[in-house]
Enzyme design. Sequence first.
Site, PDB file in Angstrom:
ATOM      1  N   CYS A  76      43.255  68.830 -15.220  1.00 13.49           N
ATOM      2  CA  CYS A  76      44.578  68.213 -15.350  1.00 13.49           C
ATOM      3  C   CYS A  76      44.465  66.689 -15.217  1.00 13.49           C
ATOM      4  O   CYS A  76      43.967  66.183 -14.198  1.00 13.49           O
ATOM      5  CB  CYS A  76      45.465  68.775 -14.246  1.00 13.49           C
ATOM      6  N   CYS A 195      46.078  64.566 -22.089  1.00 12.35           N
ATOM      7  CA  CYS A 195      46.864  65.598 -21.413  1.00 12.35           C
ATOM      8  C   CYS A 195      46.358  66.932 -21.939  1.00 12.35           C
ATOM      9  O   CYS A 195      46.153  67.090 -23.156  1.00 12.35           O
ATOM     10  CB  CYS A 195      48.347  65.439 -21.714  1.00 12.35           C
TER      11      CYS A 195
HETATM   12  N1  DGL Z   1      47.990  69.355 -17.064  1.00 11.79           N
HETATM   13  C1  DGL Z   1      48.814  68.183 -17.177  1.00 11.79           C
HETATM   14  C2  DGL Z   1      47.965  66.987 -17.607  1.00 11.79           C
HETATM   15  O1  DGL Z   1      46.909  67.122 -18.206  1.00 11.79           O
HETATM   16  C3  DGL Z   1      49.950  68.388 -18.136  1.00 11.79           C
HETATM   17  C4  DGL Z   1      50.965  69.388 -17.662  1.00 11.79           C
HETATM   18  C5  DGL Z   1      51.715  68.964 -16.436  1.00 11.79           C
HETATM   19  O2  DGL Z   1      52.501  68.002 -16.481  1.00 11.79           O
HETATM   20  O3  DGL Z   1      51.512  69.609 -15.419  1.00 11.79           O
HETATM   21  O4  DGL Z   1      48.355  65.873 -17.362  1.00 11.79           O
END
Ligand code: DGL
Length: 276
Positions: A76, A195
């Site tokens: 993430c 993301c």
């Molecule tokens: N997994 C998050 C990221 O890569 C995106 C989803 C979220 O906001 O939790 O920033």
Amino acid sequence: MNNIRNQHIGVFDSGFGGLTILHEIQKVLPEYSYIYLGDNARSPYGTRSFETVYKYTLEAVKKLFELDCTLIIIACNTASAKALRTIQQNDLPKLAPDKRILGVIRPCSEQAGSFTANNNLGIFATNGTVSSHSYEIEIQKFFPHIIVTSHACPMWVPLVENGESQSEGANYFIQKEINAILTKNPSIDSILLACTHYPILLPKIRDFLPKHISIINQGNIVAHSLQKYLKNHPEIEHKILKNSNTQYFTTENADVFNSIAECFTFNKIQARTITL
Ligand code: DGL
């Protein structure tokens, strides 16, 4: 050196998105044992405060250590931006000094020089990642001449999470954010999708983005960086089980996770629900 291979590689994300990273890692390193953990019950992280993202990420890290992960990839971007450094510096030495936690921002920043020919790099990410300025700070360390233009796309994660990635709504919001980033910097010649969810929107992003602008997908970069890391750290690599197996855990309903996860991996998944 302890040669008993009984540990796993943990891959953590706020929800489904990290599956896009896991998928790329498994292509490059199919032989290892993986544990995927998605905190779907508390997703999205992208709009949450530093304190909350730190607290949630630390809980996930502790759980993955309990499940015998010797190395954790924080897939993430938001958690990598807001929590990773504090956990590495303050918590890991007390919690598990022999274990390691890596994120996704550093490997992509190290490669940023090869993304752009004219030194104008765009970044699409969540609000949390953009407001942390983590990519700007990291890329500056390696390539101070690169102009980084970050832009948050707050509707893109909900579109993917709600199965709307092919909809008219997705067209509208993708075009909107592309227009916005190119207004900020019309010279951008490449954009990093920073993301975990955005690769699901890639075909549409490609359709709407001017053809001379290249799109950088981070899964492959993270996978090759991990491969290099394992080569350079035999003391970690020698602990990881080689059974080509993956276990999936979610903090939400496992049946729902299984059906949505298939869109991310194109594979059948049997997840289990876990409490952090
Ligand atoms: N997994 C998050 C990221 O890569 C995106 C989803 C979220 O906001 O939790 O920033």
